[in-house]
Write a protein that holds these residues in place. Structure first.
Motif, PDB file in Angstrom:
ATOM      1  N   VAL A 130       0.836  -1.207   0.000  1.00  9.62           N
ATOM      2  CA  VAL A 130       0.000   0.000   0.000  1.00  9.62           C
ATOM      3  C   VAL A 130       0.872   1.259   0.000  1.00  9.62           C
ATOM      4  CG1 VAL A 130      -1.629   1.323   1.379  1.00  9.62           C
ATOM      5  CG2 VAL A 130      -1.989  -1.119   1.031  1.00  9.62           C
ATOM      6  N   TRP A 131       1.930   1.247   0.799  1.00  8.88           N
ATOM      7  CA  TRP A 131       2.813   2.410   0.846  1.00  8.88           C
ATOM      8  C   TRP A 131       3.619   2.571  -0.433  1.00  8.88           C
ATOM      9  CZ3 TRP A 131       2.801   6.345   4.157  1.00  8.88           C
ATOM     10  CH2 TRP A 131       2.178   6.181   5.385  1.00  8.88           C
ATOM     11  N   ALA A 132       3.873   1.477  -1.133  1.00  5.49           N
ATOM     12  CA  ALA A 132       4.688   1.566  -2.350  1.00  5.49           C
ATOM     13  C   ALA A 132       3.861   1.963  -3.566  1.00  5.49           C
ATOM     14  CB  ALA A 132       5.377   0.229  -2.614  1.00  5.49           C
ATOM     15  N   VAL A 133       2.553   1.691  -3.540  1.00  2.00           N
ATOM     16  CA  VAL A 133       1.733   1.970  -4.718  1.00  2.00           C
ATOM     17  C   VAL A 133       1.653   3.470  -4.992  1.00  2.00           C
ATOM     18  CG1 VAL A 133      -0.647   1.936  -5.536  1.00  2.00           C
ATOM     19  CG2 VAL A 133       0.379  -0.137  -4.670  1.00  2.00           C
ATOM     20  N   SER A 134       1.491   4.278  -3.972  1.00  4.72           N
ATOM     21  CA  SER A 134       1.324   5.721  -4.184  1.00  4.72           C
ATOM     22  C   SER A 134       2.550   6.379  -4.809  1.00  4.72           C
ATOM     23  CB  SER A 134       0.967   6.400  -2.851  1.00  4.72           C
ATOM     24  OG  SER A 134      -0.248   5.894  -2.341  1.00  4.72           O
ATOM     25  N   PRO A 135       3.778   6.160  -4.290  1.00 11.20           N
ATOM     26  CA  PRO A 135       4.940   6.771  -4.966  1.00 11.20           C
ATOM     27  C   PRO A 135       5.140   6.278  -6.385  1.00 11.20           C
ATOM     28  CG  PRO A 135       5.506   6.099  -2.737  1.00 11.20           C
ATOM     29  CD  PRO A 135       4.164   5.524  -3.021  1.00 11.20           C
ATOM     30  N   VAL A 136       4.899   4.982  -6.609  1.00 11.76           N
ATOM     31  CA  VAL A 136       5.068   4.462  -7.968  1.00 11.76           C
ATOM     32  C   VAL A 136       4.036   5.063  -8.909  1.00 11.76           C
ATOM     33  CG1 VAL A 136       4.959   2.374  -9.369  1.00 11.76           C
ATOM     34  CG2 VAL A 136       6.158   2.340  -7.192  1.00 11.76           C
ATOM     35  N   ALA A 137       2.795   5.162  -8.467  1.00 17.14           N
ATOM     36  CA  ALA A 137       1.751   5.779  -9.297  1.00 17.14           C
ATOM     37  C   ALA A 137       2.059   7.245  -9.572  1.00 17.14           C
ATOM     38  CB  ALA A 137       0.390   5.644  -8.617  1.00 17.14           C
ATOM     39  N   LEU A 138       2.568   7.952  -8.569  1.00 16.94           N
ATOM     40  CA  LEU A 138       2.938   9.356  -8.767  1.00 16.94           C
ATOM     41  C   LEU A 138       4.086   9.484  -9.761  1.00 16.94           C
ATOM     42  CD1 LEU A 138       2.489  12.297  -7.899  1.00 16.94           C
ATOM     43  CD2 LEU A 138       4.137  11.917  -6.049  1.00 16.94           C
ATOM     44  N   LEU A 139       5.050   8.607  -9.646  1.00 18.67           N
ATOM     45  CA  LEU A 139       6.179   8.644 -10.582  1.00 18.67           C
ATOM     46  C   LEU A 139       5.727   8.350 -12.012  1.00 18.67           C
ATOM     47  CD1 LEU A 139       9.234   8.774 -11.140  1.00 18.67           C
ATOM     48  CD2 LEU A 139       9.356   6.347 -10.549  1.00 18.67           C
ATOM     49  N   CYS A 140       4.891   7.337 -12.180  1.00 15.58           N
ATOM     50  CA  CYS A 140       4.403   7.010 -13.535  1.00 15.58           C
ATOM     51  C   CYS A 140       3.570   8.155 -14.104  1.00 15.58           C
ATOM     52  CB  CYS A 140       3.580   5.725 -13.488  1.00 15.58           C
ATOM     53  SG  CYS A 140       4.540   4.255 -13.072  1.00 15.58           S
ATOM     54  N   THR A 141       2.765   8.790 -13.265  1.00 22.71           N
ATOM     55  CA  THR A 141       1.982   9.937 -13.734  1.00 22.71           C
ATOM     56  C   THR A 141       2.886  11.082 -14.158  1.00 22.71           C
ATOM     57  OG1 THR A 141       0.202   9.311 -12.227  1.00 22.71           O
ATOM     58  CG2 THR A 141       0.151  11.545 -13.117  1.00 22.71           C
ATOM     59  N   GLY A 142       3.936  11.342 -13.390  1.00 21.92           N
ATOM     60  CA  GLY A 142       4.888  12.388 -13.772  1.00 21.92           C
ATOM     61  C   GLY A 142       5.590  12.092 -15.077  1.00 21.92           C
ATOM     62  N   ILE A 143       5.936  10.818 -15.300  1.00 18.94           N
ATOM     63  CA  ILE A 143       6.585  10.444 -16.564  1.00 18.94           C
ATOM     64  C   ILE A 143       5.649  10.689 -17.746  1.00 18.94           C
ATOM     65  CG2 ILE A 143       7.501   8.491 -17.866  1.00 18.94           C
ATOM     66  CD1 ILE A 143       8.565   7.383 -15.253  1.00 18.94           C
ATOM     67  N   VAL A 144       4.376  10.328 -17.561  1.00 20.81           N
ATOM     68  CA  VAL A 144       3.405  10.553 -18.643  1.00 20.81           C
ATOM     69  C   VAL A 144       3.251  12.043 -18.926  1.00 20.81           C
ATOM     70  CG1 VAL A 144       0.987  10.304 -19.282  1.00 20.81           C
ATOM     71  CG2 VAL A 144       2.191   8.404 -18.203  1.00 20.81           C
ATOM     72  N   ILE A 145       3.183  12.858 -17.872  1.00 22.17           N
ATOM     73  CA  ILE A 145       3.017  14.305 -18.058  1.00 22.17           C
ATOM     74  C   ILE A 145       4.236  14.902 -18.749  1.00 22.17           C
ATOM     75  CG2 ILE A 145       2.807  16.494 -16.824  1.00 22.17           C
ATOM     76  CD1 ILE A 145       1.141  15.038 -14.749  1.00 22.17           C
TER      77      ILE A 145
END
Length: 262
Positions: A11-26
């Motif tokens: 659960v703690w790892a999903v949020s940073p990874v999702a944020l990182l992937c979103t930043g890469i897409v942006i």
């Protein structure tokens, strides 16, 4: 390690990874809009220079990358991040080698490193660093996707079997881990060498060679099931060579008692 701990870590790892992937897409969409798809593809088909090209586009007052403070800031941040990742991986590999090949001593049981282990770790850091520098210098003008595929295949073939068996299989022990690691990694190396990612294609690591007999670009389709199978077989034997199920069956069997206590 319990299932509750693993779920909490996930659960703690999903949020940073999702944020990182979103930043890469942006960043990718912004680079395509500001710089242009054709220029990005001409500079690097893999998109590795997109972030630096975006910084140049965001600072129109600069005559070039050398005159752009934003470009310098992003380049320094990227270099520091890469250096930290390389240092962490090198130290982890050196520590693993120093501990795995260390002579058993009383200091190990207390969690202390002996002088011999520290010296071995230093030599391991020097050796791993020199090997990495030689490999990067020799392959700097070649397709790095092969090395990335190798690392991804190794992580996907070793980590999931070990983690899942450690959480959900009661009989999984250090022997199962060794079977998974020592059996899967050589298989990955052999299949990568025999794959089109290594030779036989224009985008291969060695396009001038041609001995690809394994049809897949990455061996994960074969090595991931092999990792699970090796972990299952390695942990399927208890003390004395007997299967774990048979061993548990024998230990659970209790003497039959009558009403008189005999």
């Amino acid at each position: 390690l319990t299932a509750r701990t693993a779920r909490r870590a996930g659960v703690w790892a999903v949020s940073p990874v999702a944020l990182l992937c979103t930043g890469i897409v942006i960043v990718g969409l912004g680079a395509s809009a500001l710089v242009g798809r054709d220029l990005l593809h001409a500079a690097d088909p893999a998109g590795g220079t997109a972030l630096l090209m975006v910084t140049s586009a965001l600072d129109p007052g600069a005559a070039g990358p050398r005159d752009s403070p934003l470009f310098a800031l992003v380049a320094c941040a990227a270099f520091a991040t890469t250096l930290a990742a390389v240092a962490g991986i090198t130290l982890a590999a050196a520590s693993s080698l120093a501990r795995d090949f260390a002579v058993k001593s009383g200091a190990q049981g207390e969690g202390k490193a002996s002088a011999r282990e520290i010296r071995r770790a230093r030599w391991a850091v020097a050796g791993i660093g020199a090997l990495a520098v030689l490999l990067s210098a020799y392959t700097h003008d070649r397709n790095p996707q092969v090395l990335l595929s190798l690392s991804f295949a190794a992580a996907a073939s070793v980590l999931p079997p070990v983690l899942l068996y450690a959480i959900f299989r009661p009989g999984f022990d250090a022997r199962g881990v060794r079977w998974t690691v020592y059996g899967t990694l050589p298989l990955i190396g052999v299949l990568m060498v025999l794959s089109p990612a290594f030779s036989g294609t224009p985008v291969a690591l060695f396009p001038e060679w041609d001995f690809d007999v394994f049809p897949l670009q990455t061996p994960g389709l074969v090595t991931i099931p092999a990792g699970f199978l090796l972990g299952l077989l390695g942990s399927g034997r208890g003390p004395g060579g007997a299967p774990d199920g048979h061993h548990r069956h024998r230990t659970r069997r209790a003497p039959v008692r009558t009403r008189d206590g005999v």
